[in-house]
Design an enzyme around this catalytic site. Structure first.
Site, PDB file in Angstrom:
ATOM      1  N   PHE A  52       0.898  -1.010   0.023  1.00 16.21           N
ATOM      2  CA  PHE A  52       0.090   0.050  -0.064  1.00 16.21           C
ATOM      3  C   PHE A  52       0.709   1.269   0.020  1.00 16.21           C
ATOM      4  CE2 PHE A  52      -3.423  -2.844   1.956  1.00 16.21           C
ATOM      5  CZ  PHE A  52      -4.297  -2.838   0.862  1.00 16.21           C
ATOM      6  N   PHE A  73      13.181   0.634   4.635  1.00 20.18           N
ATOM      7  CA  PHE A  73      14.154  -0.051   5.094  1.00 20.18           C
ATOM      8  C   PHE A  73      14.410  -1.262   4.190  1.00 20.18           C
ATOM      9  CE2 PHE A  73      16.533  -1.335   9.555  1.00 20.18           C
ATOM     10  CZ  PHE A  73      17.535  -1.051   8.729  1.00 20.18           C
ATOM     11  N   ASP A 110      16.113   2.891   9.228  1.00 21.52           N
ATOM     12  CA  ASP A 110      14.984   2.272  10.277  1.00 21.52           C
ATOM     13  C   ASP A 110      14.035   3.542  10.560  1.00 21.52           C
ATOM     14  OD1 ASP A 110      13.371   1.561  12.227  1.00 21.52           O
ATOM     15  OD2 ASP A 110      15.229   1.436  13.631  1.00 21.52           O
ATOM     16  N   TYR A 224      -6.785  -2.726   9.026  1.00 19.99           N
ATOM     17  CA  TYR A 224      -7.492  -3.680   8.394  1.00 19.99           C
ATOM     18  C   TYR A 224      -8.644  -4.483   9.213  1.00 19.99           C
ATOM     19  CZ  TYR A 224      -8.960  -8.306   6.256  1.00 19.99           C
ATOM     20  OH  TYR A 224      -9.676  -9.278   5.849  1.00 19.99           O
ATOM     21  N   TYR A 234      -6.807 -12.235  14.178  1.00 20.42           N
ATOM     22  CA  TYR A 234      -6.631 -10.810  13.794  1.00 20.42           C
ATOM     23  C   TYR A 234      -7.167  -9.758  14.616  1.00 20.42           C
ATOM     24  CZ  TYR A 234      -4.794  -7.571  10.342  1.00 20.42           C
ATOM     25  OH  TYR A 234      -4.075  -6.459  10.046  1.00 20.42           O
ATOM     26  N   LEU A 272      -5.304  -8.573   1.101  1.00 19.49           N
ATOM     27  CA  LEU A 272      -4.566  -8.699   0.004  1.00 19.49           C
ATOM     28  C   LEU A 272      -3.264  -9.650   0.231  1.00 19.49           C
ATOM     29  CD1 LEU A 272      -4.519  -5.031  -1.632  1.00 19.49           C
ATOM     30  CD2 LEU A 272      -5.527  -7.145  -2.676  1.00 19.49           C
ATOM     31  N   THR A 274       0.254 -10.190   0.964  1.00 25.16           N
ATOM     32  CA  THR A 274       1.598  -9.377   1.138  1.00 25.16           C
ATOM     33  C   THR A 274       2.345 -10.237   1.972  1.00 25.16           C
ATOM     34  OG1 THR A 274       0.613  -8.831   3.517  1.00 25.16           O
ATOM     35  CG2 THR A 274       0.195  -7.261   1.613  1.00 25.16           C
TER      36      THR A 274
END
EC number: 1.3.1.9
Length: 397
Positions: A52, A73, A110, A224, A234, A272, A274
């Site tokens: 994203f 990073f 970082d 999400y 989740y 999605l 990832t």
């Protein structure tokens, strides 16, 4: 060298520079095809190299002609060793942006650290003066706290009880049962420290203190929610606690930005493929079923389609930004449609190793996963030697 995908569990150890470049070009062409967006002109994207964050940078640049600074990073390449995919994505984006006459520079380091914040501040001062959009899209499993120097590691665990459900090994297609032990209070605290809103607020505080946020500036972080099916591991698990913190932080930041008429939002995006989601038990099976349903309905979106719609239909319409009862932008609206979720729940009950090839889209899942690393991209000759040592043109030392 000839570069092929080398897998280790849920990680691909190699990335293809030409594949990543083509993937970036495809996203650029999609945004250009959708027409201009009356959006931001000077944009900072924190976590700009994949997913994203990358889509946000591309949409700002090619939808609104924005100057962009990307912070990420990533691992640089060396002779005989490929870079991480985000390095190649950023190199490709900058090459395309510069050729199109767009300002684009990047900082590699970082983003949680004071040093990278300071370097970013100096670059904005020197080149842009102020920014009118700050995207916060970090997806790191580890954070070294800049004040305490404590190393926090996030976990993917339920809270209060062991969670047992189906999952799939997306490499083999084997559907099995997985059980995840509940989190400790320390697990929860560490996950909130890594994935919550504290660092987002630190970035905005640092930028505002230096007067680097333009009048009316907007900042957006990504979250999400997902369905009841995945809730225990989740949204009601350790990650969910972190997302709750992130979403609460939007209100805190919004209050701090009132004097410049600024706004802070959390955008709830769709599920999605990832690198992070591939490592979460249950999620790959859910996504493979979701893809099958959404593609059949003609409403499937990848990251670039999601973010282009977020910019064009939510953030920059000239009208007040539509939000839900908790103040969140809902660009997961198609995923969470009642008919879509009912169909996914029905398929979930049917899902086995034998049935999944027919009722799910595991092939689409695998393809999307490999494309994250620059593989299985159309128009790329993978039998051809590729130069693994690629520089990022606008990388700031």
């Amino acid at each position: 060298m000839i570069i092929e995908p080398r897998m280790r569990g849920f990680i691909c150890l190699t990335a293809h520079p030409d594949g990543c470049a083509q993937n970036v070009k495809n996203q650029i062409e999609y945004v250009k095809s959708k027409g201009a967006i009356n959006g931001p002109k000077k944009v900072l994207v924190i976590g700009a190299s994949t997913g994203f964050g990358l889509a946000s940078r591309i949409t700002a640049a090619y939808g609104s002609g924005a100057s962009t600074i990307g912070v990420f990073f990533e691992k640089a390449p060396s002779a005989g060793k490929t870079a991480s995919p985000g390095w190649y994505n950023s190199a490709a984006f900058e090459k395309e942006a510069h050729a199109a006459g767009l300002y684009a520079k990047s900082i590699n380091g970082d983003a949680f650290s004071k040093e990278i914040k300071a370097k970013t501040i100096e670059l904005i001062k020197a080149d842009l003066g102020q920014v009118d959009l700050v995207i916060y899209s970090l997806a790191s499993p580890v954070r070294k706290h800049p004040d305490t120097e404590v190393l926090h590691r996030s976990t993917l665990k339920p809270i209060g009880h062991t969670y047992t459900n189906k999952t799939v090994d997306f490499h083999t297609g084997n559907v099995s049962e997985v059980s995840i032990e509940p989190a400790t209070e320390e697990d929860i605290a560490n996950t909130v420290a890594v994935m919550g809103g504290e660092d987002w607020a630190m970035w905005i505080d640092a930028l505002k203190a230096e007067n680097l946020l333009a009048e009316g500036a907007t900042t957006v972080a990504y979250s999400y929610i997902g369905p009841a099916l995945t809730e225990p591991v989740y949204r009601k698990g350790t990650i969910g606690r972190a997302k709750d913190d992130l979403e609460a932080t939007a209100f805190t930041i919004g209050d701090k930005l009132k004097d410049i008429n600024g706004k802070a939002y959390v955008s709830v995006n769709k599920a999605l493929v990832t690198q992070a989601s591939s490592a979460i038990p249950v999620i790959p099976l859910y996504i493979s079923l979701l893809y099958k349903v959404m593609k059949a309905e003609g409403i499937h979106e990848g990251t670039i389609e999601q973010i282009q719609r977020l910019y064009a239909d939510r953030l920059f319409t000239g009208n007040p930004v539509p939000v839900d009862e908790k103040g969140r932008i809902r660009i997961d609206d198609w995923e969470m449609r009642d008919d879509v979720q009912a169909k996914v729940a029905e398929l979930w009950e049917q899902a086995t190793t034998e049935t999944l090839p027919a009722i799910g889209d595991l092939a689409g899942y695998r393809s999307d996963f490999l494309s994250l690393f620059g593989f299985e991209i159309d128009k790329v000759d993978y039998q051809k030697e590729a130069n693994e040592v690629v520089e990022i043109e606008g990388l700031v030392d």
